[in-house]
Design a protein around this motif. Structure first.
Motif, short mmCIF file in Angstrom:
data_model
loop_
_atom_site.label_atom_id
_atom_site.label_comp_id
_atom_site.label_asym_id
_atom_site.label_seq_id
_atom_site.Cartn_x
_atom_site.Cartn_y
_atom_site.Cartn_z
N UNK B 1 0.85 -1.20 0.00
CA UNK B 1 0.00 0.00 0.00
C UNK B 1 0.88 1.25 0.00
N UNK B 2 0.62 2.15 -0.88
CA UNK B 2 1.47 3.34 -0.99
C UNK B 2 1.07 4.39 0.04
N UNK B 3 2.06 5.11 0.54
CA UNK B 3 1.82 6.27 1.40
C UNK B 3 1.90 7.50 0.52
N UNK B 4 1.04 8.49 0.77
CA UNK B 4 1.11 9.69 -0.05
C UNK B 4 2.42 10.44 0.19
N UNK B 5 2.71 10.65 1.48
CA UNK B 5 3.95 11.37 1.78
C UNK B 5 4.58 10.81 3.05
N UNK B 50 -0.69 14.61 9.90
CA UNK B 50 -1.18 13.37 9.29
C UNK B 50 -0.11 12.53 8.62
N UNK B 51 1.15 12.78 8.94
CA UNK B 51 2.23 11.94 8.41
C UNK B 51 2.54 10.86 9.44
N UNK B 52 2.43 9.59 9.06
CA UNK B 52 2.61 8.52 10.04
C UNK B 52 3.87 7.69 9.79
N UNK B 53 4.70 8.13 8.86
CA UNK B 53 5.93 7.40 8.58
C UNK B 53 7.10 8.38 8.56
N UNK B 80 1.64 -0.12 12.78
CA UNK B 80 1.84 -1.43 12.15
C UNK B 80 2.60 -1.29 10.85
N UNK B 81 2.18 -0.32 10.04
CA UNK B 81 2.81 -0.09 8.74
C UNK B 81 3.27 1.36 8.73
N UNK B 82 4.57 1.59 8.77
CA UNK B 82 5.08 2.95 8.89
C UNK B 82 5.60 3.18 10.30
N UNK B 83 5.24 4.33 10.86
CA UNK B 83 5.74 4.68 12.18
C UNK B 83 7.12 5.31 12.10
N UNK B 84 7.79 5.39 13.24
CA UNK B 84 9.09 6.06 13.26
C UNK B 84 10.21 5.02 13.20
N UNK B 85 11.21 5.29 12.39
CA UNK B 85 12.37 4.41 12.26
C UNK B 85 13.65 5.22 12.37
N UNK B 86 14.55 4.78 13.24
CA UNK B 86 15.84 5.43 13.33
C UNK B 86 16.76 4.78 12.32
N UNK B 87 17.39 5.59 11.48
CA UNK B 87 18.18 5.07 10.37
C UNK B 87 19.64 5.52 10.47
N UNK B 88 20.46 4.75 11.16
CA UNK B 88 21.89 5.08 11.19
C UNK B 88 22.56 4.55 9.92
N UNK B 89 23.80 5.00 9.62
CA UNK B 89 24.51 4.41 8.48
C UNK B 89 24.74 2.92 8.78
N UNK B 115 10.05 1.18 0.29
CA UNK B 115 9.12 0.25 0.96
C UNK B 115 7.73 0.84 1.07
N UNK B 116 7.65 2.20 1.14
CA UNK B 116 6.35 2.85 1.33
C UNK B 116 5.81 3.43 0.04
N UNK B 117 6.59 3.32 -1.04
CA UNK B 117 6.15 3.75 -2.35
C UNK B 117 5.46 5.12 -2.31
N UNK B 118 6.09 6.14 -1.71
CA UNK B 118 5.40 7.42 -1.54
C UNK B 118 5.39 8.24 -2.82
#
Lengths: 381, 401
Positions: B1-5, B50-53, B80-89, B115-118
């Motif tokens: 499922x795509x996220x808009x933004x 309204x941004x959940x990712x 469940x799908x999205x949320x906050x992700x910490x992205x280190x190198x 993964x979110x096809x925004x």
């Protein structure tokens, strides 16, 4: 931490003693009465249980429990969102066999016999919510195991609150005291009028699950509903029932007067530390901003939560989250619950306002130390 | 499922101009406004918009920031799908790299975004205090049929040379970009907040990565390349409260502005745009008899027995009897002992200011410095810390700065 603590389930009776504070429970139950500027009474016993590693906790509600459900949610704030166990709320019709509003703790327990039978834990701890304590359940469990008791009941040594002694009718059972011989409870007195320091029951119990199921099933068959009077007292000579002396800080809510006094006592740093220093007490998070004391604010001897805006004078008071005090308003010896608004120039003394009360600009209201005025939820004065 | 933004939040900056405050802490984790950290603002803005990712790009001193973010629950970003992700190198099959620049940080996480096809990606910065509705910004971006939009603030012309400036026509279409120019042609400062169409962003990130001479930076490389190719680029004018808190003085100033929402425009009491933070779980605060509290923000766990004027106190701060705190930012767990005087300064977390010590001073014509005490430091009894001192180690006696 002792390993056995994970072998324990917790049961909380949030409606016990509702009738002692009829005003405060008109829109809630004992467990969800606001206390100490940002808590509900149940937060204390619930946090104490989770600190002991007890993560399978049942709250057996009877009536008026909307505010409690709202407060507890899924139990996240107490770290009770667990894959196994976690927080269960049992309303009166939770199980088919019994069902309906119950009377007494034994009646409540009969409502969840099926659940109790299906659990695996060896021990059960049970508590009411009219006693505010930062309780060490591990210490009590250890004492229970060391003594080889069938049942252990916690008590503290205190004088009975005057409110209880003054209570005229005896149609309900309100409180119990113990005669203790070498740690064993020999006699339980119901509603005694004895003056002086007593071994006063805190109604916190430790018992093995299998024994509890047996006692409650028998009581249910015979239509008996009061746990202490009908289930325990007949067993005094047969079972080894031990008393566990609790020496920590106890705030016992026995009526409006003690509710007022027990809040006010926390303005003394000694009492505040005694209640809160053992372990943190968790509560529902509202996400308020810090409290803003603006120009014109004058504050002395106050305990206050977040989210307040203070422009007037506040003295000797306990102030809950989101309270607004306008310019020139004067507040003395009051408990103002969540989102109370005291408008500019109003003056109040010995007042307990429930949630969302508004005291209009310029109004004056006064209670006395023995009889604080209570204003119910959403009212505007 | 795509996220808009979805949002990508740049939180890797070292924040070297915050000196002692960022010795052990990434800049976005720096405490702000009594119970927040800087990163609470962009995260809360996301949720409120309204941004959940949200992907958070971290690199420098990530430990405390990672712990603070956790599963994102305080911001309602445990999804469940999205949320906050910490992205280190991270290490890849063919080598690994630190993030070389802001654009490279996003480039290295292209697979996360896909993964979110925004349709759109908003790039946020973790060093600003700002309440902004990114959904309004996205509306603008769509209306203009833009491929790239940047949020801009009008700044006074005399200050314009300090900023990256967007020169735009009457339709807000960007015609030129000037990075800290001597002779500004515009007073529209870039806030470092961008919305890209994802296909465009991906294309330019890949092109930028292939260029060995690039600094892999949005301002220096990506935006000039978009301009070179005549892309549909628009400037979105933002007029609310916005403050870059990259320096000690701007951080102090922004904290002081919280005390004056009517004039400064930053209102933390706005029920319609709440700023969320992780809770400390402390009791309500106590103001004892004999204390004086005037125009101050005070939060859970504080115990006040002394004087607090025009200051921001974080959770669990203790001000003993006879101590004076004025025009100060005092972070969580700090104790100010009896008779100490703490003025016009920033005191970090878990500091002890000894009895009768003096930290900082009210500004004068010549000296307007903001004294700063780093976290965990103990200032001994009677020590005097000068008005522009930067204290990183314990001080047992004498004078500093």
């Amino acid at each position: 931490m002792i390993k056995s603590s994970t072998d324990v389930i917790g049961i909380i009776f949030p409606n016990s003693y509702d009738d002692l504070v009829p005003e405060l429970v008109s829109v809630r139950l004992m467990a969800s009465i606001p206390f100490a500027s940002r808590y509900r009474i149940i937060d204390f016993i619930l946090s104490s249980m989770t600190h002991a590693g007890i993560d399978n906790i049942s709250v057996v509600v009877n009536k008026n429990y909307h505010s409690l459900m709202d407060h507890l949610g899924a139990g996240r704030e107490w770290d009770l969102v667990r894959k196994n166990g976690g927080l269960h709320i049992f309303p009166p019709f939770a199980e088919k066999q019994v069902g309906g509003p119950y009377v007494g703790r034994a009646g409540a327990l009969a409502n969840l016999l099926g659940f109790l039978k299906s659990q695996k834990e060896k021990y059960v701890v049970m508590s009411d919510t009219n006693v505010v304590v930062n309780f060490d359940f591990n210490a009590m469990l250890r004492a229970h195991m060391d003594s080889g008791a069938d049942l252990t009941i916690a008590y503290n040594e205190q004088e009975l609150p005057k409110e209880l002694l003054d209570y005229q009718t005896n149609d309900r059972i309100f409180y119990y005291t113990f005669d203790i011989e070498q740690g064993r409870i020999r006699k339980v007195s119901i509603n005694p009028k004895t003056a002086g320091v007593q071994n006063t029951s805190m109604n916190i119990f430790v018992i093995e699950r299998e024994l509890l199921i047996e006692l409650v099933s028998n009581a249910y068959m015979e239509g008996r509903s009061f746990f202490m009077r009908d289930v325990i007292m007949p067993q005094l000579g047969k079972l080894n029932i031990q008393a566990y002396k609790y020496t920590g800080y106890v705030a016992r809510i026995s009526g409006m007067k003690s509710y007022f006094e027990e809040n006010m006592k926390l303005l003394d740093d000694y009492n505040l530390d005694a209640l809160f220093s053992a372990a943190p007490i968790y509560t529902k998070i509202r996400g308020d901003n810090p409290t803003h004391y603006k120009d014109g604010a004058k504050v002395q001897n106050v305990m206050m939560a977040d989210g307040c805006v203070i422009e007037g004078e506040v003295e000797n008071s306990v102030i809950f989250r989101g309270v607004k005090v306008g310019k020139g308003a004067r507040i003395k010896n009051c408990i103002l619950m969540q989102d109370t608004v005291v408008e500019a120039g109003a003056s109040v003394e010995y007042l307990i306002t429930d949630k969302n009360v508004t005291i209009s600009a310029g109004k004056e209201m006064k209670g006395t130390d023995t009889f604080p005025v209570y204003i119910e939820k959403y009212k505007t004065v | 499922m795509a996220k808009e933004m979805i949002a990508m939040l740049l939180a890797g900056g070292q924040g070297s101009r915050l000196y002692a405050l960022t010795d052990k802490l990434a800049k976005p984790a720096v405490p702000f406004g009594g119970k927040y950290r800087i990163i609470d603002f962009p995260l809360s803005n996301c949720v409120n918009s309204g941004i959940d990712t949200v992907g958070i790009l971290t690199q420098y001193q990530p430990l405390e920031l990672n712990e603070y973010i956790g599963n994102g629950q305080p911001w309602d970003l445990d999804r469940l799908y999205g949320g906050v992700h910490v992205l280190p190198p991270y290490q890849k099959a063919h080598g690994s790299d630190w993030y070389k620049g802001t654009a490279n940080a996003i480039y290295q996480n292209i697979s996360f975004i896909e993964r979110y096809d925004p349709k759109y990606v908003v790039i946020l910065s973790g060093d600003q205090i700002c309440k902004q509705d990114y959904s309004d910004f996205l509306e603008f971006h769509k209306e203009k049929n833009a491929e790239f939009s940047v949020a801009v603030m009008e700044v006074p012309w005399e200050e314009a040379p300090r900023f990256g400036l967007m020169v735009a026509d009457e339709n807000d279409k960007i015609t030129e970009f000037q990075e800290k120019p001597k002779n500004p042609k515009s007073n529209l400062a870039s806030m470092g907040i961008y919305i890209f169409n994802w296909d465009i962003l991906k294309q330019y990130l890949e092109e930028d990565e292939a260029d060995p001479n690039s600094e892999n930076d949005f301002g220096n490389n990506i935006i000039p390349n978009l301009l070179r190719d005549n892309r549909q680029m628009y400037a979105y004018r933002f007029s609310g409260y916005w403050k870059d808190v990259g320096t000690i003085s701007s951080l102090w100033e922004a904290n002081m502005e919280v005390l004056d929402p009517e004039h400064s425009g930053i209102d933390l009491f706005d029920e319609d745009w709440k700023i969320y933070s992780r809770n400390t779980g402390m009791t309500g605060h106590k103001i004892n008899a004999g204390a004086v509290v005037e125009n101050a923000m005070i939060t859970d766990g504080c115990r006040i027995k002394g004087t607090v004027k025009h200051s921001i106190l974080f959770g669990g701060v203790k001000v003993e009897a006879g101590a004076v705190v004025e025009d100060a930012v005092v972070m969580g767990g700090t104790t100010i002992k009896a008779g100490a005087v703490v003025k016009h300064c920033i005191v970090a977390e878990n500091v002890t200011i000894g009895e009768n010590a003096v930290v900082g001073a009210m500004p004068t014509e010549e000296e307007k410095g903001v004294a700063t005490i780093g976290s965990g430091v103990t200032i001994g009894d009677g020590v005097v810390v000068g008005p522009s001192a930067m204290v990183r180690e314990n001080v047992e006696g004498g004078e500093v700065g």
